[in-house]
Design an enzyme around this catalytic site. Sequence first.
Site, PDB file in Angstrom:
ATOM      1  N   SER A   1       0.877  -1.150   0.000  1.00 15.86           N
ATOM      2  CA  SER A   1       0.000   0.000   0.000  1.00 15.86           C
ATOM      3  C   SER A   1       0.926   1.215   0.000  1.00 15.86           C
ATOM      4  O   SER A   1       1.741   1.371   0.909  1.00 15.86           O
ATOM      5  CB  SER A   1      -0.900  -0.009   1.232  1.00 15.86           C
ATOM      6  OG  SER A   1      -1.862   1.023   1.115  1.00 15.86           O
ATOM      7  N   GLU A   2       0.823   2.068  -1.025  1.00 13.06           N
ATOM      8  CA  GLU A   2       1.884   3.054  -1.255  1.00 13.06           C
ATOM      9  C   GLU A   2       1.935   4.165  -0.216  1.00 13.06           C
ATOM     10  O   GLU A   2       2.863   4.970  -0.222  1.00 13.06           O
ATOM     11  CB  GLU A   2       1.795   3.624  -2.675  1.00 13.06           C
ATOM     12  CG  GLU A   2       0.582   4.482  -2.979  1.00 13.06           C
ATOM     13  CD  GLU A   2      -0.538   3.691  -3.632  1.00 13.06           C
ATOM     14  OE1 GLU A   2      -0.597   2.457  -3.423  1.00 13.06           O
ATOM     15  OE2 GLU A   2      -1.367   4.315  -4.329  1.00 13.06           O
ATOM     16  N   ASN A   3       0.954   4.217   0.690  1.00 13.50           N
ATOM     17  CA  ASN A   3       1.067   5.183   1.786  1.00 13.50           C
ATOM     18  C   ASN A   3       2.036   4.702   2.874  1.00 13.50           C
ATOM     19  O   ASN A   3       2.243   5.410   3.856  1.00 13.50           O
ATOM     20  CB  ASN A   3      -0.307   5.501   2.385  1.00 13.50           C
ATOM     21  CG  ASN A   3      -1.078   4.272   2.788  1.00 13.50           C
ATOM     22  OD1 ASN A   3      -1.078   3.267   2.080  1.00 13.50           O
ATOM     23  ND2 ASN A   3      -1.716   4.320   3.930  1.00 13.50           N
TER      24      ASN A   3
ATOM     25  N   SER B   1       8.607   4.420   0.516  1.00 15.51           N
ATOM     26  CA  SER B   1       7.597   3.673  -0.227  1.00 15.51           C
ATOM     27  C   SER B   1       7.734   3.901  -1.734  1.00 15.51           C
ATOM     28  O   SER B   1       7.727   2.955  -2.524  1.00 15.51           O
ATOM     29  CB  SER B   1       6.198   4.101   0.235  1.00 15.51           C
ATOM     30  OG  SER B   1       5.215   3.348  -0.417  1.00 15.51           O
TER      31      SER B   1
END
Lengths: 207, 234
Positions: A45-47, A87
């Site tokens: 999850s790119e957060n 990330s």
Amino acid sequence: MPWDRNQMAERAAQELDDGMYVNLGIGIPTLVANYVGDKDITLQSENGMLGMGPFPYEGEEDPDLINAGKQTITELARTSYFDSATSFGMIRGGKIAAAILGAMEVAENGDLANWMIPGKLVKGMGGAMDLVAGVGRVIVVMDHTNKHGVSKILKRCTLPLTGRGVVDRIITNLGVLDVTHKGLHIQELAPGVTRDEMIAATEATIV
Amino acid sequence: MGKIYSSAAEALDGLLFDGMLIAAGGFGLCGIPENLISAIREAGTKDLTVASNNAGVDGFGLGVLLESRQVKKMMSSYVGENDEFMRQYLSGELELEFNPQGTLAERMRAGGCGIPGFYTKTGVGTVIADGKEVKQFNNEDYILEEGIFADLSIVKAWKADETGNLIFRKTARNFNPPAAMCGKVCVVEVEEIVPRGTMDGDHIHLPGIYVHRIIQGDHEKRIEQRTTRKREEA
């Protein structure tokens, strides 16, 4: 019968191999997680998270634990957390094997448009441009045509691009297409869909 | 050295001026510096440029600074879920500079690391590349993006010790470390301040060198999209 949303997601899940780190977009791509079976897949999850788990049970939501769609989620035994620069470092650095995402338009040269429609409300690209530029393989999952029956697979995109020449494979309700140097190549047809039907539904050149 | 302040207003005293550039941590409403945003609203500082992935929602997060017309320009990757933002943007009252999310994070990190510019593949061939230098490396195009050097960083962490060493919690870390790094002065609000020596030095996420002022605050921690599954599905 062309594939429905779940069948498209199931087909997309076949693209994933044991041990892969993968980023799934919103919509049909999210459903892909339901079909990975026994394969050892780690979802990013790119957060700022690797090892994304399912939605929490009611009453167990944690405001400090959300996915890139801002939905409450859970962690797994393998989960790690990191900041946004790290990330996107792993995204830009090609460490994420594949991204599966939706699209408004894909062109035969691999151009992708999925972030804005001029004249309509613009919300932003979020992490989409970073993902398509950086990950190992970009797989688009979308309906073959829009709600007016017009092909979403075009000779040239008409909408502002998310990335230039970035798409590797397109999975639609009609089948699977690969972007090659010569043009689009049919990899697979959904059950009951003929090559001629696929070509007729596609504005782009199929080789 | 005393980095601990008793209130958000006190911690921001002397740091705010009209037209300044503020880098804010947070992703959506997760890990946002709620107390510092409120204090900036109270201070009434105007013509702010704010580098933040999102712009909050109506009435919460950075949305409160939009409501009070204190923001001149946003540098963000995604600004949905905010009607007031859209109204001001469409009427031309508010400037918006879209940045791809990873580019925004790296611009902050770079600024904090003394790197004025870097080349990236992200955005090549898109409107994001307009007006930017393109350079080829190994026969591939990259565009030049600039580091962000903010006047002030406002950040939310889970715990700080008295020296400013920070620990974040789960995905509330997000943009907070890079935002903290790129400011001339960094003010942090935390849920808990612990005595020095009680954090394991191996477990610190951001060293206190980046942190100048700390407050302990209460946090509403609003959830933007509450998604759950039923017990029987297990």
